[in-house]
Design a protein around this motif. Structure first.
Motif, PDB file in Angstrom:
ATOM      1  N   UNK A  53       0.816  -1.218   0.000  1.00 23.43           N
ATOM      2  CA  UNK A  53       0.000   0.000   0.000  1.00 23.43           C
ATOM      3  C   UNK A  53       0.847   1.265   0.000  1.00 23.43           C
ATOM      4  N   UNK A  54       2.117   1.164   0.376  1.00 27.01           N
ATOM      5  CA  UNK A  54       3.011   2.318   0.421  1.00 27.01           C
ATOM      6  C   UNK A  54       3.884   2.434  -0.823  1.00 27.01           C
ATOM      7  N   UNK A  55       3.731   1.517  -1.764  1.00 32.39           N
ATOM      8  CA  UNK A  55       4.515   1.570  -2.996  1.00 32.39           C
ATOM      9  C   UNK A  55       3.933   2.617  -3.941  1.00 32.39           C
ATOM     10  N   UNK A  56       4.772   3.503  -4.420  1.00 30.13           N
ATOM     11  CA  UNK A  56       4.380   4.542  -5.357  1.00 30.13           C
ATOM     12  C   UNK A  56       5.047   4.303  -6.697  1.00 30.13           C
ATOM     13  N   UNK A  57       4.320   4.502  -7.764  1.00 38.19           N
ATOM     14  CA  UNK A  57       4.904   4.468  -9.100  1.00 38.19           C
ATOM     15  C   UNK A  57       5.532   3.145  -9.455  1.00 38.19           C
ATOM     16  N   UNK A  58       6.694   3.215 -10.110  1.00 40.41           N
ATOM     17  CA  UNK A  58       7.394   2.006 -10.528  1.00 40.41           C
ATOM     18  C   UNK A  58       8.135   1.409  -9.330  1.00 40.41           C
ATOM     19  N   UNK A 116      10.727   4.462  -8.748  1.00 42.16           N
ATOM     20  CA  UNK A 116      10.099   5.298  -7.719  1.00 42.16           C
ATOM     21  C   UNK A 116      10.164   4.678  -6.333  1.00 42.16           C
ATOM     22  N   UNK A 117      10.112   3.355  -6.274  1.00 45.70           N
ATOM     23  CA  UNK A 117      10.143   2.638  -4.995  1.00 45.70           C
ATOM     24  C   UNK A 117      11.045   1.423  -5.131  1.00 45.70           C
ATOM     25  N   UNK A 118      11.900   1.207  -4.161  1.00 43.15           N
ATOM     26  CA  UNK A 118      12.683  -0.032  -4.074  1.00 43.15           C
ATOM     27  C   UNK A 118      12.329  -0.731  -2.774  1.00 43.15           C
ATOM     28  N   UNK A 119      12.183  -2.040  -2.824  1.00 39.42           N
ATOM     29  CA  UNK A 119      11.826  -2.839  -1.656  1.00 39.42           C
ATOM     30  C   UNK A 119      13.018  -3.665  -1.189  1.00 39.42           C
ATOM     31  N   UNK A 120      13.208  -3.677   0.133  1.00 42.82           N
ATOM     32  CA  UNK A 120      14.184  -4.560   0.792  1.00 42.82           C
ATOM     33  C   UNK A 120      13.427  -5.274   1.911  1.00 42.82           C
ATOM     34  N   UNK A 121      12.709  -6.313   1.567  1.00 44.01           N
ATOM     35  CA  UNK A 121      11.814  -6.993   2.499  1.00 44.01           C
ATOM     36  C   UNK A 121      12.377  -8.382   2.820  1.00 44.01           C
ATOM     37  N   UNK A 122      11.898  -8.981   3.915  1.00 39.65           N
ATOM     38  CA  UNK A 122      12.308 -10.343   4.306  1.00 39.65           C
ATOM     39  C   UNK A 122      13.808 -10.443   4.592  1.00 39.65           C
ATOM     40  N   UNK A 123      14.347  -9.421   5.239  1.00 43.36           N
ATOM     41  CA  UNK A 123      15.755  -9.464   5.608  1.00 43.36           C
ATOM     42  C   UNK A 123      16.722  -9.041   4.533  1.00 43.36           C
ATOM     43  N   UNK A 147      11.826   6.364  -3.082  1.00 42.65           N
ATOM     44  CA  UNK A 147      11.880   5.879  -1.707  1.00 42.65           C
ATOM     45  C   UNK A 147      12.355   4.439  -1.663  1.00 42.65           C
ATOM     46  N   UNK A 148      12.833   4.045  -0.492  1.00 40.92           N
ATOM     47  CA  UNK A 148      13.168   2.651  -0.201  1.00 40.92           C
ATOM     48  C   UNK A 148      12.301   2.221   0.970  1.00 40.92           C
ATOM     49  N   UNK A 149      11.648   1.093   0.839  1.00 43.92           N
ATOM     50  CA  UNK A 149      10.903   0.499   1.950  1.00 43.92           C
ATOM     51  C   UNK A 149      11.665  -0.734   2.388  1.00 43.92           C
ATOM     52  N   UNK A 150      12.104  -0.717   3.644  1.00 42.63           N
ATOM     53  CA  UNK A 150      12.970  -1.785   4.148  1.00 42.63           C
ATOM     54  C   UNK A 150      12.369  -2.421   5.393  1.00 42.63           C
ATOM     55  N   UNK A 207       8.858  -5.337  11.356  1.00 38.49           N
ATOM     56  CA  UNK A 207       9.223  -3.938  11.558  1.00 38.49           C
ATOM     57  C   UNK A 207       9.716  -3.345  10.234  1.00 38.49           C
ATOM     58  N   UNK A 208       9.172  -2.190   9.890  1.00 32.46           N
ATOM     59  CA  UNK A 208       9.447  -1.586   8.585  1.00 32.46           C
ATOM     60  C   UNK A 208       9.788  -0.110   8.728  1.00 32.46           C
ATOM     61  N   UNK A 209      10.518   0.395   7.733  1.00 31.65           N
ATOM     62  CA  UNK A 209      10.752   1.835   7.623  1.00 31.65           C
ATOM     63  C   UNK A 209      10.650   2.234   6.153  1.00 31.65           C
ATOM     64  N   UNK A 210      10.283   3.483   5.939  1.00 31.85           N
ATOM     65  CA  UNK A 210      10.391   4.100   4.622  1.00 31.85           C
ATOM     66  C   UNK A 210      11.534   5.096   4.659  1.00 31.85           C
ATOM     67  N   UNK A 211      12.416   5.004   3.679  1.00 32.08           N
ATOM     68  CA  UNK A 211      13.545   5.913   3.558  1.00 32.08           C
ATOM     69  C   UNK A 211      13.336   6.833   2.356  1.00 32.08           C
ATOM     70  N   UNK A 212      13.569   8.111   2.559  1.00 29.83           N
ATOM     71  CA  UNK A 212      13.566   9.082   1.469  1.00 29.83           C
ATOM     72  C   UNK A 212      14.894   9.824   1.491  1.00 29.83           C
ATOM     73  N   UNK A 213      15.218  10.460   0.383  1.00 26.80           N
ATOM     74  CA  UNK A 213      16.510  11.137   0.297  1.00 26.80           C
ATOM     75  C   UNK A 213      16.553  12.346   1.229  1.00 26.80           C
ATOM     76  N   UNK A 214      17.689  12.530   1.856  1.00 25.81           N
ATOM     77  CA  UNK A 214      17.909  13.750   2.630  1.00 25.81           C
ATOM     78  C   UNK A 214      17.934  14.929   1.672  1.00 25.81           C
TER      79      UNK A 214
END
Length: 220
Positions: A53-58, A116-123, A147-150, A207-214
Protein backbone atom coordinates in the motif's frame (compact mmCIF):
# COMPACT_ATOMS: atom_id res chain seq x y z
CA UNK A 1 32.45 -18.20 -3.86
CA UNK A 2 30.12 -15.27 -4.50
CA UNK A 3 26.84 -14.56 -2.76
CA UNK A 4 25.16 -15.03 -6.14
CA UNK A 5 26.43 -18.60 -6.41
CA UNK A 6 25.68 -19.37 -2.76
CA UNK A 7 21.96 -18.61 -3.16
CA UNK A 8 21.84 -21.17 -5.95
CA UNK A 9 22.79 -23.90 -3.47
CA UNK A 10 20.60 -26.99 -3.47
CA UNK A 11 18.97 -26.51 -0.02
CA UNK A 12 17.52 -23.15 -1.08
CA UNK A 13 16.51 -24.34 -4.55
CA UNK A 14 14.90 -27.47 -3.14
CA UNK A 15 12.92 -25.49 -0.57
CA UNK A 16 11.58 -23.12 -3.22
CA UNK A 17 10.59 -26.02 -5.46
CA UNK A 18 8.52 -27.59 -2.69
CA UNK A 19 7.37 -24.32 -1.16
CA UNK A 20 8.27 -25.40 2.36
CA UNK A 21 11.11 -25.66 4.82
CA UNK A 22 12.73 -26.11 7.16
CA UNK A 23 15.41 -23.74 5.94
CA UNK A 24 17.89 -21.62 7.89
CA UNK A 25 20.86 -19.34 7.59
CA UNK A 26 23.62 -20.96 9.62
CA UNK A 27 25.97 -18.37 11.08
CA UNK A 28 29.68 -18.99 11.45
CA UNK A 29 29.10 -19.33 15.22
CA UNK A 30 26.63 -22.18 14.60
CA UNK A 31 23.47 -20.23 15.38
CA UNK A 32 20.54 -20.92 13.05
CA UNK A 33 18.38 -18.07 11.72
CA UNK A 34 15.03 -19.40 10.43
CA UNK A 35 13.95 -18.55 6.87
CA UNK A 36 10.18 -18.34 6.34
CA UNK A 37 9.95 -20.23 3.06
CA UNK A 38 6.26 -21.07 3.45
CA UNK A 39 5.34 -17.40 3.95
CA UNK A 40 7.48 -16.37 1.00
CA UNK A 41 5.63 -18.86 -1.23
CA UNK A 42 2.13 -17.82 -0.14
CA UNK A 43 0.01 -14.82 -1.07
CA UNK A 44 0.89 -11.50 0.65
CA UNK A 45 -0.30 -11.29 4.26
CA UNK A 46 -1.45 -8.19 6.14
CA UNK A 47 2.08 -7.10 6.95
CA UNK A 48 3.02 -7.47 3.28
CA UNK A 49 -0.08 -5.48 2.31
CA UNK A 50 1.10 -2.62 4.50
CA UNK A 51 4.22 -2.52 2.33
CA UNK A 52 2.36 -2.82 -0.96
CA UNK A 53 0.00 0.00 0.00
CA UNK A 54 3.01 2.32 0.42
CA UNK A 55 4.51 1.57 -3.00
CA UNK A 56 4.38 4.54 -5.36
CA UNK A 57 4.90 4.47 -9.10
CA UNK A 58 7.39 2.01 -10.53
CA UNK A 59 8.67 -0.59 -8.06
CA UNK A 60 11.88 -2.62 -7.93
CA UNK A 61 11.73 -5.59 -5.53
CA UNK A 62 15.34 -6.32 -4.55
CA UNK A 63 15.77 -9.99 -3.65
CA UNK A 64 12.23 -10.75 -4.78
CA UNK A 65 12.43 -14.46 -3.93
CA UNK A 66 9.52 -16.50 -5.31
CA UNK A 67 7.71 -13.30 -6.22
CA UNK A 68 4.66 -12.83 -4.00
CA UNK A 69 5.14 -9.05 -3.70
CA UNK A 70 6.18 -8.20 -7.24
CA UNK A 71 3.40 -10.40 -8.66
CA UNK A 72 0.81 -8.67 -6.45
CA UNK A 73 2.07 -5.28 -7.58
CA UNK A 74 1.86 -6.29 -11.23
CA UNK A 75 -1.69 -7.56 -10.71
CA UNK A 76 -2.61 -4.17 -9.27
CA UNK A 77 -1.28 -2.32 -12.29
CA UNK A 78 2.13 -1.19 -11.08
CA UNK A 79 5.11 -1.36 -13.38
CA UNK A 80 7.14 -3.61 -11.15
CA UNK A 81 10.20 -5.81 -11.54
CA UNK A 82 11.93 -8.23 -9.22
CA UNK A 83 15.60 -9.10 -9.16
CA UNK A 84 17.03 -12.15 -7.46
CA UNK A 85 20.19 -14.22 -7.81
CA UNK A 86 18.32 -17.54 -7.54
CA UNK A 87 17.13 -18.96 -10.89
CA UNK A 88 14.45 -21.01 -9.12
CA UNK A 89 13.12 -17.93 -7.30
CA UNK A 90 12.96 -15.97 -10.55
CA UNK A 91 11.23 -18.87 -12.32
CA UNK A 92 8.55 -19.02 -9.59
CA UNK A 93 8.05 -15.27 -9.75
CA UNK A 94 7.59 -15.37 -13.51
CA UNK A 95 5.08 -18.23 -13.18
CA UNK A 96 3.06 -15.96 -10.86
CA UNK A 97 2.89 -13.36 -13.62
CA UNK A 98 5.70 -11.12 -12.40
CA UNK A 99 8.54 -9.58 -14.36
CA UNK A 100 11.79 -10.73 -12.78
CA UNK A 101 15.46 -10.93 -13.68
CA UNK A 102 18.12 -13.33 -12.39
CA UNK A 103 20.57 -10.63 -11.40
CA UNK A 104 22.26 -9.03 -8.42
CA UNK A 105 21.23 -5.53 -7.39
CA UNK A 106 24.91 -4.62 -7.74
CA UNK A 107 24.82 -5.50 -11.45
CA UNK A 108 23.58 -3.12 -14.13
CA UNK A 109 19.76 -2.90 -13.94
CA UNK A 110 17.09 -1.66 -16.33
CA UNK A 111 15.77 1.79 -15.50
CA UNK A 112 18.58 2.79 -13.14
CA UNK A 113 17.87 6.16 -11.58
CA UNK A 114 14.18 6.05 -12.52
CA UNK A 115 12.59 3.61 -10.05
CA UNK A 116 10.10 5.30 -7.72
CA UNK A 117 10.14 2.64 -5.00
CA UNK A 118 12.68 -0.03 -4.07
CA UNK A 119 11.83 -2.84 -1.66
CA UNK A 120 14.18 -4.56 0.79
CA UNK A 121 11.81 -6.99 2.50
CA UNK A 122 12.31 -10.34 4.31
CA UNK A 123 15.76 -9.46 5.61
CA UNK A 124 17.11 -8.25 2.29
CA UNK A 125 18.83 -5.28 3.91
CA UNK A 126 21.44 -8.00 4.57
CA UNK A 127 22.24 -8.56 0.89
CA UNK A 128 25.99 -8.43 0.34
CA UNK A 129 26.75 -8.23 4.05
CA UNK A 130 27.10 -4.42 3.96
CA UNK A 131 23.93 -2.34 4.48
CA UNK A 132 25.79 0.90 3.84
CA UNK A 133 27.00 -0.29 0.44
CA UNK A 134 23.53 -1.56 -0.42
CA UNK A 135 21.80 1.69 0.50
CA UNK A 136 24.44 3.67 -1.39
CA UNK A 137 23.80 1.48 -4.43
CA UNK A 138 20.06 2.16 -4.18
CA UNK A 139 20.72 5.89 -4.42
CA UNK A 140 21.90 5.11 -7.96
CA UNK A 141 18.88 2.97 -8.72
CA UNK A 142 16.01 5.00 -7.24
CA UNK A 143 14.84 8.32 -8.69
CA UNK A 144 15.59 11.61 -6.97
CA UNK A 145 12.06 11.68 -5.52
CA UNK A 146 11.97 7.93 -4.86
CA UNK A 147 11.88 5.88 -1.71
CA UNK A 148 13.17 2.65 -0.20
CA UNK A 149 10.90 0.50 1.95
CA UNK A 150 12.97 -1.79 4.15
CA UNK A 151 12.20 -4.44 6.74
CA UNK A 152 14.35 -4.42 9.90
CA UNK A 153 15.30 -7.18 12.28
CA UNK A 154 12.86 -7.34 15.23
CA UNK A 155 15.70 -6.74 17.71
CA UNK A 156 18.28 -3.99 18.17
CA UNK A 157 21.17 -5.53 16.25
CA UNK A 158 23.87 -4.41 13.84
CA UNK A 159 25.95 -7.35 12.74
CA UNK A 160 27.77 -8.80 9.78
CA UNK A 161 28.49 -12.48 9.63
CA UNK A 162 29.23 -15.34 7.31
CA UNK A 163 26.29 -17.66 6.74
CA UNK A 164 25.31 -20.80 4.85
CA UNK A 165 21.91 -21.90 3.64
CA UNK A 166 21.09 -24.95 5.79
CA UNK A 167 18.11 -27.30 5.49
CA UNK A 168 18.41 -28.59 9.06
CA UNK A 169 19.02 -32.11 7.80
CA UNK A 170 22.69 -31.88 6.92
CA UNK A 171 22.40 -30.08 3.60
CA UNK A 172 24.36 -26.83 3.45
CA UNK A 173 25.33 -24.31 0.82
CA UNK A 174 28.54 -22.38 0.45
CA UNK A 175 29.36 -19.60 2.96
CA UNK A 176 28.61 -16.00 1.98
CA UNK A 177 28.40 -12.61 3.75
CA UNK A 178 25.15 -11.44 5.32
CA UNK A 179 24.01 -8.66 7.64
CA UNK A 180 21.22 -8.09 10.17
CA UNK A 181 20.18 -4.66 11.36
CA UNK A 182 17.48 -3.43 13.69
CA UNK A 183 15.76 -0.09 13.35
CA UNK A 184 18.36 2.06 15.17
CA UNK A 185 21.21 0.61 13.09
CA UNK A 186 19.26 0.96 9.85
CA UNK A 187 18.60 4.61 10.67
CA UNK A 188 22.33 5.14 11.13
CA UNK A 189 23.23 3.37 7.88
CA UNK A 190 20.59 5.41 6.09
CA UNK A 191 21.93 8.70 7.45
CA UNK A 192 25.45 7.76 6.35
CA UNK A 193 24.30 7.27 2.77
CA UNK A 194 22.02 10.25 2.28
CA UNK A 195 18.70 8.70 3.30
CA UNK A 196 16.40 9.64 6.14
CA UNK A 197 13.68 7.63 7.89
CA UNK A 198 10.39 9.27 6.94
CA UNK A 199 8.05 6.62 8.34
CA UNK A 200 8.21 3.58 10.59
CA UNK A 201 5.60 1.00 11.48
CA UNK A 202 5.17 -2.46 12.98
CA UNK A 203 2.65 -5.15 12.10
CA UNK A 204 2.38 -8.81 13.05
CA UNK A 205 5.79 -8.77 14.71
CA UNK A 206 7.50 -7.34 11.65
CA UNK A 207 9.22 -3.94 11.56
CA UNK A 208 9.45 -1.59 8.59
CA UNK A 209 10.75 1.83 7.62
CA UNK A 210 10.39 4.10 4.62
CA UNK A 211 13.55 5.91 3.56
CA UNK A 212 13.57 9.08 1.47
CA UNK A 213 16.51 11.14 0.30
CA UNK A 214 17.91 13.75 2.63
CA UNK A 215 17.37 17.23 1.24
CA UNK A 216 21.03 17.99 1.84
CA UNK A 217 23.63 15.41 2.87
CA UNK A 218 27.32 14.81 3.04
CA UNK A 219 27.97 11.21 2.06
CA UNK A 220 30.68 9.29 3.82
Amino acid sequence: MTTTTAWRADPYTDALRTGRGPLFLRRDDGRLLPLEVERWCEAPDRADRSVLDRCHGTVLDVGCGPGRLVAALAAEGHRAMGVDVSPEAVARAVRLGATALCRSVFDSLPGEGRWDTALLIDGNIGIGGDPTALLRRLRQVVSGSGRVIAECAPVDVDERCEVQVDDGRGGRGTPFPWARVGRPALSAHAAATGWTVSERWDLWGRHFVTLTRQSSSVLR
